[in-house]
Design a protein around this motif. Structure first.
Motif, short mmCIF file in Angstrom:
data_model
loop_
_atom_site.label_atom_id
_atom_site.label_comp_id
_atom_site.label_asym_id
_atom_site.label_seq_id
_atom_site.Cartn_x
_atom_site.Cartn_y
_atom_site.Cartn_z
N GLY A 279 -7.06 12.02 -3.22
CA GLY A 279 -8.06 12.33 -2.19
C GLY A 279 -9.34 11.51 -2.27
O GLY A 279 -10.21 11.64 -1.43
N ARG A 280 -9.46 10.63 -3.29
CA ARG A 280 -10.69 9.82 -3.43
C ARG A 280 -10.40 8.36 -3.09
O ARG A 280 -9.34 7.82 -3.42
N ILE A 281 -11.41 7.71 -2.47
CA ILE A 281 -11.21 6.30 -2.08
C ILE A 281 -11.08 5.43 -3.34
O ILE A 281 -11.93 5.47 -4.24
N ALA A 282 -10.00 4.63 -3.38
CA ALA A 282 -9.79 3.71 -4.50
C ALA A 282 -9.75 2.25 -4.03
O ALA A 282 -10.00 1.34 -4.80
N ILE A 283 -9.40 2.05 -2.74
CA ILE A 283 -9.37 0.69 -2.18
C ILE A 283 -10.04 0.67 -0.81
O ILE A 283 -9.74 1.51 0.04
N LYS A 284 -10.97 -0.26 -0.65
CA LYS A 284 -11.59 -0.48 0.67
C LYS A 284 -11.31 -1.91 1.08
O LYS A 284 -11.19 -2.79 0.22
N VAL A 285 -11.25 -2.13 2.40
CA VAL A 285 -11.10 -3.51 2.88
C VAL A 285 -12.49 -4.07 3.18
O VAL A 285 -13.31 -3.41 3.80
N ASN A 286 -12.74 -5.27 2.67
CA ASN A 286 -13.99 -5.96 2.99
C ASN A 286 -13.62 -7.32 3.59
O ASN A 286 -12.95 -8.14 2.93
N LYS A 287 -14.08 -7.54 4.82
CA LYS A 287 -13.69 -8.76 5.55
C LYS A 287 -14.18 -10.02 4.86
O LYS A 287 -13.71 -11.12 5.16
N LYS A 288 -15.11 -9.87 3.91
CA LYS A 288 -15.59 -11.09 3.24
C LYS A 288 -14.47 -11.73 2.39
O LYS A 288 -14.55 -12.91 2.05
N PHE A 289 -13.43 -10.96 2.09
CA PHE A 289 -12.31 -11.54 1.34
C PHE A 289 -11.21 -12.11 2.24
O PHE A 289 -10.20 -12.57 1.74
N TYR A 290 -11.42 -12.03 3.55
CA TYR A 290 -10.48 -12.69 4.46
C TYR A 290 -10.73 -14.19 4.43
O TYR A 290 -11.84 -14.64 4.16
N ARG A 291 -9.68 -14.97 4.73
CA ARG A 291 -9.80 -16.42 4.70
C ARG A 291 -9.90 -17.00 6.11
O ARG A 291 -9.38 -16.40 7.05
N PRO A 292 -10.52 -18.17 6.27
CA PRO A 292 -10.62 -18.78 7.60
C PRO A 292 -9.25 -18.97 8.25
O PRO A 292 -9.11 -18.87 9.46
N ALA A 293 -8.23 -19.27 7.44
CA ALA A 293 -6.85 -19.34 7.93
C ALA A 293 -5.97 -18.73 6.84
O ALA A 293 -6.10 -19.11 5.67
N GLU A 294 -5.11 -17.80 7.21
CA GLU A 294 -4.33 -17.08 6.20
C GLU A 294 -2.90 -17.62 6.11
O GLU A 294 -2.36 -18.16 7.08
N VAL A 295 -2.33 -17.48 4.94
CA VAL A 295 -0.89 -17.70 4.74
C VAL A 295 -0.29 -16.30 4.71
O VAL A 295 -0.51 -15.55 3.76
N ASP A 296 0.43 -15.93 5.76
CA ASP A 296 0.84 -14.52 5.90
C ASP A 296 2.02 -14.12 5.04
O ASP A 296 2.04 -13.03 4.47
N PHE A 297 3.01 -15.02 4.95
CA PHE A 297 4.28 -14.57 4.37
C PHE A 297 5.00 -15.74 3.72
O PHE A 297 5.39 -16.70 4.39
N LEU A 298 5.18 -15.67 2.41
CA LEU A 298 5.93 -16.70 1.71
C LEU A 298 7.07 -16.07 0.92
O LEU A 298 6.88 -15.02 0.29
N VAL A 299 8.21 -16.70 0.96
CA VAL A 299 9.32 -16.29 0.09
C VAL A 299 10.18 -17.53 -0.16
O VAL A 299 10.51 -18.26 0.77
N GLY A 300 10.50 -17.78 -1.43
CA GLY A 300 11.15 -19.04 -1.78
C GLY A 300 12.65 -18.90 -1.99
O GLY A 300 13.15 -17.84 -2.37
#
Ligand code: NAP
Ligand code: F7E
Length: 338
Positions: A279-300
């Motif tokens: 019931g307690r917040i453990a993870i918040k999203v902060n947009k400052k950790f977003y990247r100018p362009a993201e790599v969404d999905f990689l699998v080799g």
């Protein structure tokens, strides 16, 4: 006794590869750059057994001097500005180290002794906005950061020196690999460290960026073997090294909390998600950790490495997360400021 020179020896991969090569009887030389702090923590288990030499990827004279004096049989180029977000704030120096640095080593090898074998630490970030799923050696590159762009140069200059001058030069296209020695800025270690702190009551919550990004996360101890195997082949070549399984940042966080007996639940809060435990917040999203362009999905797809090198990963995703969280719990229990 074979001699190996590792650039980037103070990094995560450098420390694992140094241990691996020592166990195989190599004389190991590690190149490191001068810093005001001289932090060699990752090398603590082996620093007395390896020869440390100074040098910098941006300084060709230091590379030439080391190659000339050491005369290594094998050169593993692991040095890089490896944190993707920093490549947007330092695009030019990232290119200098990660792209031109590779040309500096290859040209030095060509001039001094073209029989030295060369390994280049190429990266799945070259696939970026992936053009097919899964990614293999033939998948076109579409880098999404100055880091990825610089690594594409490093990849092609390695291929080019092989084709132009017959050098034994190989690219390992490694997908994300993690361990308790991973830098704390990278998302896996950031999470394992935060989860251990939350468990010990040293932290309320951690702020993350894009929770939905997916990566093929392997264990560094497994992947360094593939680097060595590439240089033991009669012919140089390029190989994808990956586990073949991809998980999201969310899944990594859920698994990490499970290790400490906590159940992570996601809730929508306006535009952002939050993660709660008990019931307690453990993870918040902060947009400052977003990247100018993201790599969404990689699998080799590491079929070629399995067939030609006989390589396959041993440590599972669950085992990896457990290893990292337990290591951080131990670290923080003995030193809460670590
Ligand atoms: P890391 O922990 O960040 O280590 C990077 C190493 O490069 C450190 O020893 C660093 O020295 C050194 N370095 C940076 N700039 C340098 C310069 N100008 N001259 C000399 N040394 C310099 O990275 P890693 O995870 O071990 O990764 C090793 C290599 O694999 C890198 O090339 C990375 O780009 C590539 N790679 C990594 C992954 C992965 O998931 N880990 C996947 C694919 C490819 P300091 O200690 O002084 O900073
Ligand atoms: O990010 C997302 C972030 O920084 C992974 C390097 O070793 O592997 C590494 O590069 C994902 C990204 O690694 C946070 O947006 C969410 O999608 O752990 P990372 P990376 O960028 O994949 C490749 C193969 C290399 O070659 C590189 O050298 O996680 N993410 N929240 C976050 N990432 C970070 N760092 N911090 C967050 O809070």
């Amino acid at each position: 006794m074979k001699k190996a020179l590792l650039t980037g020896v103070t990094g995560q991969d450098g420390s694992f590869l140094a241990e691996f090569l020592l166990k195989r009887g190599y004389e190991v030389y590690g190149m490191y750059r001068r810093t005001s702090l001289e932090i060699l923590d990752r090398l603590l288990p082996v620093h007395k057994e390896i020869h440390l030499v100074q040098g910098d990827m941006t300084d060709a004279t230091s590379i030439i001097r080391n190659l000339k004096e050491i005369k290594p049989d094998e050169v593993y180029n692991l040095a890089a500005q490896s944190f993707v977000p920093a490549s947007w704030t330092q695009p030019v120096s990232t290119g200098d180290m990660n792209a031109l640095g590779v040309a500096r080593i290859l040209e030095s090898i060509r001039l001094l002794d073209p029989t030295m074998r060369f390994y280049q630490a190429s990266s799945s970030e070259m696939f970026g906005k992936a053009q097919e799923v899964p990614q293999n050696e033939k998948t076109p590159f579409y880098p999404r950061s100055p880091y990825g762009v610089a690594k594409v140069y490093g990849y092609w200059i390695t291929v080019n020196y092989r084709e132009s001058y017959g050098l034994h030069a190989s690219n390992g296209i490694l997908f994300n690999h993690e361990s308790p020695r991973r830098g704390k800025q990278f998302v896996t270690r950031k999470i394992s460290h935060a989860v251990a702190k939350i468990k010990l009551g040293l932290l309320d919550y951690v702020e993350l960026g894009n929770l939905n990004a997916k990566r093929d996360w392997g264990y560094t101890g497994d992947l360094v073997e593939a680097m060595w195997l590439m240089l033991q082949q009669d012919n140089p070549d390029d190989y994808v090294i990956a586990t073949g399984k991809s998980r999201s940042v969310k899944e990594f966080a859920e698994e990490a909390f499970k290790v400490v007996g906590m159940d992570l639940k996601w809730e929508d809060e306006g535009l952002n998600e939050i993660g709660k435990v008990d019931g307690r917040i453990a993870i918040k999203v902060n947009k400052k950790f977003y990247r100018p362009a993201e790599v969404d999905f990689l699998v080799g797809d590491a079929t070629k490495a399995r067939k030609v090198l006989g390589w396959k990963p041993k440590v599972s995703f669950k085992e990896l997360v457990k290893m990292m969280v337990e290591s951080d719990l131990k670290l923080l229990t003995s030193n809460p400021n670590a």
